[in-house]
Write a protein that holds these residues in place. Structure first.
Motif, mmCIF file in Angstrom:
data_model
loop_
_atom_site.group_PDB
_atom_site.id
_atom_site.type_symbol
_atom_site.label_atom_id
_atom_site.label_comp_id
_atom_site.label_asym_id
_atom_site.label_seq_id
_atom_site.Cartn_x
_atom_site.Cartn_y
_atom_site.Cartn_z
ATOM 1 N N VAL A 81 0.845 -1.196 0.000
ATOM 2 C CA VAL A 81 0.000 0.000 0.000
ATOM 3 C C VAL A 81 0.883 1.249 0.000
ATOM 4 N N PHE A 82 0.594 2.154 -0.898
ATOM 5 C CA PHE A 82 1.345 3.410 -0.990
ATOM 6 C C PHE A 82 1.099 4.243 0.276
ATOM 7 N N PRO A 83 2.062 4.836 0.908
ATOM 8 C CA PRO A 83 3.488 4.896 0.591
ATOM 9 C C PRO A 83 4.341 4.010 1.516
ATOM 10 N N ILE A 84 3.726 2.942 2.028
ATOM 11 C CA ILE A 84 4.470 2.056 2.943
ATOM 12 C C ILE A 84 5.724 1.525 2.239
ATOM 13 N N GLY A 85 6.811 1.555 2.951
ATOM 14 C CA GLY A 85 8.062 1.045 2.399
ATOM 15 C C GLY A 85 8.962 2.122 1.839
ATOM 16 N N LEU A 86 8.443 3.343 1.690
ATOM 17 C CA LEU A 86 9.306 4.422 1.191
ATOM 18 C C LEU A 86 10.227 4.893 2.319
ATOM 19 N N PRO A 87 11.405 5.376 1.985
ATOM 20 C CA PRO A 87 12.310 5.874 3.035
ATOM 21 C C PRO A 87 11.689 7.063 3.784
ATOM 22 N N TRP A 88 12.105 7.250 5.034
ATOM 23 C CA TRP A 88 11.456 8.283 5.850
ATOM 24 C C TRP A 88 11.578 9.701 5.303
ATOM 25 N N PRO A 89 12.712 10.095 4.668
ATOM 26 C CA PRO A 89 12.722 11.471 4.128
ATOM 27 C C PRO A 89 11.620 11.668 3.081
ATOM 28 N N THR A 90 11.452 10.659 2.241
ATOM 29 C CA THR A 90 10.410 10.747 1.218
ATOM 30 C C THR A 90 9.037 10.820 1.875
ATOM 31 N N LEU A 91 8.843 9.976 2.880
ATOM 32 C CA LEU A 91 7.553 9.977 3.588
ATOM 33 C C LEU A 91 7.259 11.327 4.225
ATOM 34 N N MET A 92 8.294 11.896 4.829
ATOM 35 C CA MET A 92 8.104 13.176 5.515
ATOM 36 C C MET A 92 7.676 14.272 4.524
ATOM 37 N N TYR A 93 8.417 14.383 3.426
ATOM 38 C CA TYR A 93 8.084 15.429 2.447
ATOM 39 C C TYR A 93 6.729 15.157 1.797
ATOM 40 N N LEU A 94 6.439 13.877 1.575
ATOM 41 C CA LEU A 94 5.152 13.512 0.987
ATOM 42 C C LEU A 94 4.011 13.898 1.934
ATOM 43 N N PHE A 95 4.200 13.610 3.206
ATOM 44 C CA PHE A 95 3.185 13.948 4.208
ATOM 45 C C PHE A 95 2.935 15.464 4.213
ATOM 46 N N LEU A 96 4.026 16.233 4.263
ATOM 47 C CA LEU A 96 3.887 17.696 4.300
ATOM 48 C C LEU A 96 3.241 18.216 3.016
ATOM 49 N N TYR A 97 3.619 17.601 1.918
ATOM 50 C CA TYR A 97 3.052 18.017 0.633
ATOM 51 C C TYR A 97 1.545 17.772 0.612
ATOM 52 N N ILE A 98 1.147 16.577 1.022
ATOM 53 C CA ILE A 98 -0.278 16.222 0.974
ATOM 54 C C ILE A 98 -1.091 17.134 1.906
ATOM 55 N N VAL A 99 -0.602 17.318 3.117
ATOM 56 C CA VAL A 99 -1.340 18.141 4.096
ATOM 57 C C VAL A 99 -1.504 19.570 3.582
ATOM 58 N N THR A 100 -0.401 20.152 3.125
ATOM 59 C CA THR A 100 -0.472 21.548 2.674
ATOM 60 C C THR A 100 -1.265 21.675 1.370
ATOM 61 N N LEU A 101 -1.191 20.634 0.544
ATOM 62 C CA LEU A 101 -1.962 20.658 -0.708
ATOM 63 C C LEU A 101 -3.461 20.664 -0.406
ATOM 64 N N ILE A 102 -3.879 19.860 0.568
ATOM 65 C CA ILE A 102 -5.303 19.791 0.904
ATOM 66 C C ILE A 102 -5.795 21.160 1.415
ATOM 67 N N ILE A 103 -4.974 21.802 2.239
ATOM 68 C CA ILE A 103 -5.359 23.141 2.737
ATOM 69 C C ILE A 103 -5.528 24.104 1.554
ATOM 70 N N HIS A 104 -4.551 24.054 0.645
ATOM 71 C CA HIS A 104 -4.602 24.932 -0.535
ATOM 72 C C HIS A 104 -5.852 24.638 -1.368
ATOM 73 N N VAL A 105 -6.153 23.351 -1.526
ATOM 74 C CA VAL A 105 -7.276 22.944 -2.381
ATOM 75 C C VAL A 105 -8.609 23.466 -1.832
ATOM 76 N N VAL A 106 -8.752 23.495 -0.523
ATOM 77 C CA VAL A 106 -10.001 23.981 0.072
ATOM 78 C C VAL A 106 -10.259 25.434 -0.355
ATOM 79 N N PHE A 107 -9.256 26.272 -0.227
ATOM 80 C CA PHE A 107 -9.406 27.679 -0.631
ATOM 81 C C PHE A 107 -9.593 27.803 -2.143
ATOM 82 N N MET A 108 -8.795 27.021 -2.860
ATOM 83 C CA MET A 108 -8.853 27.075 -4.326
ATOM 84 C C MET A 108 -10.249 26.678 -4.822
ATOM 85 N N ASN A 109 -10.798 25.617 -4.254
ATOM 86 C CA ASN A 109 -12.135 25.169 -4.652
ATOM 87 C C ASN A 109 -13.186 26.243 -4.385
#
Lengths: 362, 467
Positions: free
Chosen positions: A4-32
């Protein structure tokens, strides 16, 4: 990746991915809110019956009042995902930016123009103008945001199709033609209406919270907007699923993405049920807005993860991991976390201070 | 070889530096206006609530609307635009900056958020709040705005003076680099001055103010111009924090950069002298036209200063780390062996315009190594700069570029590539004559070029070869 994505990815990738997803969702709410809100106002400027004193309805008035701030918030909130996407997918992102040069840079003046048009639209004098003036004005504003949405969609799709880069560049194309563009754009556009209905629903609930035994203004309209958006986005998502390559589709519905399909689908169901309840009741009830909020969060999270799965499936992850590791080795995370907490608290304090001040005034 | 090739765009006769420079100057002016504007609002709010200036409150409300309409929209969008433009000009540079300082950028983002929230709270509800709440919001807005300067200043000054970061690679050494403090203080004073000048324009166009009221407000706004008297000292401190060779370019080594420095200094002096002697001391009234003219001078000073700051980094975009053509110093030797465009996956967009393979190769080399700062025929055009040289002169000059012109990076390609570039320049200078045939590569010429390349070495040149 066989899990299951993103299980197994190295922690730096996971960290940036997590931050990206969280901040993207916030942006999307305003954008929508901005995208669907502008479209709604354009439609209303054409169809809605005006009051004799020319005052706008509560829904239209609230939207007009808040759209410029929401756009400001969308731009500011968009800075963070723009930062993290550069760390996660630097080469793809930059290459797509360069390939889509003319269109990409054009979004800046378009955004500035659309921003000012929102302020003009908000002016009381302009609201009293006849329809044949306000409608084109609104349509122009919406066209600006639609152009930006279209450019982002093409840019994103170009960034994940490395095989098309050299040919696209050599031909000097201004547009990236792909069968995925329209259905993907349709998913985003239709999906923006449930977000608008929810945020605007909360605003209307707040504005009318002290009005007893009264049918909440905007209740019916918000539920119709949300339900229509949910149904249309589901149809668009099905079309998009057909448009993407079969192996990517299998990854989404199979080992990599099934929890997110389930999450997004469940969220869709929760939202649908909540808005049906809103439609049946006489008021905009807090409980149904809250459940719809949970549903929206589930859907946005699921959709954002599916978006990343589509991207990862088409990229060489082995190239990315060392770059993420290298980026994670620089210092500064603790400073960011400190100021994130401090400034978030100060933002909340600003709002509370204003509330207290307004209470005193009243 | 894993070199990150990007599809480079051609801006025609416009030099890429001019494109980013134009947007950059505009953005910096707006951003500094927003920063100084926050402080100025706090000052006027203080004047109002302490009874020192009765019309100050009216001015704050009027000015803040202007601030929001200009800086929240133009400032914010051009800020994002700077990122997009930087990617267009040098994706590798912006990528390196993001890699090294993404947490600092993330911190700056939290300040943007606070700026937006505090600013909009004041914009929407400020007129209905009491003095204490107004001051709280304005102070938070001003701190957030200045905070964004504090954080971005560390990243930008690092590009020119990375200092001991080059050895330690720690974020604190990179951020608090040698030019951090002088640059921060200097920019703070510039922000205050710009805000005061714009305030003078706004005061003149605000409805409902009579002449004496305008005069009082202008004289108060002029207090924000007074710190300009410290600018010469800070400017010298800032200049002294630069590397010796960068300082030498702007103080006579490069006529263009010296001229821009003179424009910056001269404009600042004129504004400072008028503000100090005329507005503050002489209590002169300043009308809208004069205020606008002073703003234009401030814009010229900003333009001069930013051009000098950008130009002083040459031949690097990040000093001693990345050359202005996006090649690392450590990659030069490898590219000389393998050829700089051998593995470039992006074909020419207009390959048919070049009748021979050698000219096509030259065009690819130009695109990869030169086009970031030069055009072929336009601003900083190679035809204009080298067209009158003989082929042999071009070969020698380009092979030993970092020594003949120390603000240029070393040539990072093979002898064959260099000869192709020389032939391309000759062909372009001759007006692209028809009937060009495939040139045979004379081994003797290639050997000579290789000798010159070897003599030049792969390291960056110095103004003083003894060093």
């Amino acid at each position: 990746m066989q899990s299951v994505f993103p299980i197994g990815l190295p922690w730096p990738t996971l960290m940036y991915l997590f931050l990206y997803i969280v901040t993207l969702i916030i942006h999307v709410v305003f954008m929508n809110y901005v995208l669907a809100g502008t479209w709604y106002l354009v439609s209303m400027s054409l169809f809605e019956r005006r009051k004799p004193d020319q005052t706008p309805s509560l829904v239209a008035g609230t939207l007009r009042e808040w759209l410029p701030f929401m756009l400001s918030a969308a731009i500011t909130a968009g800075i963070a995902p723009l930062l993290f996407v550069q760390i996660l997918y630097k080469r793809n992102f930059y290459t797509a930016n360069l390939l889509a040069f003319h269109r990409w840079m054009a979004i800046l003046p378009v955004l500035i123009a659309a921003f000012y048009l929102l302020y003009i639209w908000k002016a009381k004098r302009v609201q009293a103008w006849p329809r044949y003036f306000t409608f084109p004005l609104g349509l122009l504003t919406f066209a600006g945001f639609a152009f930006i949405a279209w450019s982002w969609t093409e840019n994103h799709l170009l960034s994940i199709n490395a095989g098309a880069w050299a040919e696209h560049y050599a031909a000097g194309n201004w547009m990236y033609k792909s069968r995925e563009v329209l259905p993907r754009l349709a998913v985003w556009f239709a999906g923006s209406f449930p977000t608008l209905a929810l945020v605007l629903g909360w605003q209307l609930w707040y504005l009318q919270r002290d009005v007893p035994d009264h049918e909440t203004v905007g209740r019916h309209r918000m539920s119709m907007l949300a339900l229509a958006g949910l149904v249309t986005s589901a149809v668009a998502a099905a079309l998009y699923a057909v448009a993407i390559p079969p192996e990517v589709r299998e990854a989404i519905t199979g080992y990599m993405g099934w929890p997110y399909v389930f999450l997004a689908g469940s969220g869709w169901g929760v939202q649908f049920a909540s808005w049906l309840q809103v439609r049946r009741s006489a008021r905009l009830e807090k409980i149904w807005l809250a459940t719809a909020s949970v549903g929206l969060l589930m859907t946005l999270t699921g959709a954002a993860m599916i978006r990343e799965i589509i991207r990862w499936f088409r990229m060489d992850e082995k190239v990315l991991f060392p770059l993420h590791k290298q980026a994670a080795e620089v210092g500064g995370l603790s400073i960011f976390l400190l100021f994130f907490v401090v400034n978030a608290a100060l933002c909340v304090y600003c709002v509370l201070r204003v509330r207290r001040g307004l209470r005193r005034e009243s | 070889m894993d070199f990150p090739y990007y599809p480079i765009n051609d801006f025609g006769p416009a030099m890429k530096g001019l494109v980013i420079g134009s947007l950059g100057i505009f953005h910096v002016f707006l951003a500094q206006f927003a920063i100084g504007g926050g402080m100025l609002m706090c000052y006027f709010q203080w004047l109002s609530q302490t009874g020192r200036c009765a019309p100050a409150r009216q001015f704050v409300d009027g000015f803040f609307r202007f601030l929001v309409l200009v800086s929240f929209i133009m400032g914010a969008v051009t800020g994002v635009g700077m990122w997009f433009t930087s990617i267009q000009i040098s994706p590798r540079t912006i990528g390196m900056m993001v890699d090294e300082f993404h947490w600092i950028w993330a911190v700056e983002w939290t300040f943007f958020c606070l700026e937006i929230v505090a600013g909009y709270c004041f914009y929407r509800y400020g007129t209905r709040l009491d003095d204490s709440a107004r001051m709280t919001l304005l102070v938070l807005y001003a701190v957030a705005a200045w905070g964004s300067l504090f954080w971005i200043n560390g990243i930008l000054s690092w590009q020119l003076t990375p200092g001991i970061w080059l050895e330690t690679h720690t974020i604190q050494d990179g951020f608090f680099n040698p030019s951090f403090w002088p640059s921060l203080l200097y920019r703070t004073l510039v922000s205050m001055a710009i805000a005061a000048l714009v305030a003078c324009v706004v005061i003149n166009v605000m409805p409902g103010l009579d002449r004496p009221t305008r005069s009082v407000l202008i004289n108060h706004a002029a207090h924000f111009l007074l710190p300009m008297v410290f600018m010469p000292v800070l400017g010298v401190w800032y200049l002294m924090s630069w590397p010796e060779d960068s300082r030498a370019w702007v103080t006579g080594g490069s006529p263009a950069m010296s001229m821009f420095l003179a424009i910056g200094v001269g404009s600042s002096l004129l504004v400072g002298a008028y503000a100090t002697i005329g507005i503050w001391w002489g209590k002169l009234y300043i009308n809208g036209a004069t205020a606008t003219l002073l703003c234009a001078l401030a814009m010229a000073a900003t333009a001069g200063g930013e051009f000098v700051r950008e130009g002083a980094r040459k031949p690097y975009t990040v000093r001693e780390v990345l050359y202005s053509n996006s090649i690392l110093p450590s990659e030069v030797a490898r590219l000389r062996q393998s050829g700089s465009v051998t593995n470039d996956p992006f074909p020419l967009q207009n390959a048919a315009d070049y009748p021979t393979q050698q000219l096509q190769l030259g065009a690819k080399v130009f695109r990869f190594q030169c086009s970031i700062c030069h055009t072929m025929q336009g601003v900083n055009g190679l035809v204009e700069l080298t067209g009158h040289w003989s082929d042999d002169q071009r070969r020698l000059m380009i092979a030993q570029l970092q020594h003949t012109k120390p603000f240029m990076p070393p040539f990072s390609g093979s002898a064959v590539e260099l000869e192709s570039l020389v032939q391309l320049i000759g062909w372009e200078t001759a007006g692209r004559p028809e009937g060009a045939t495939e040139a045979s590569l004379d081994p003797e010429i290639l050997e000579r070029i290789q000798t010159w390349l070897d003599e030049a070495g792969t390291a960056q040149g110095s103004r003083n070869p003894q060093k």
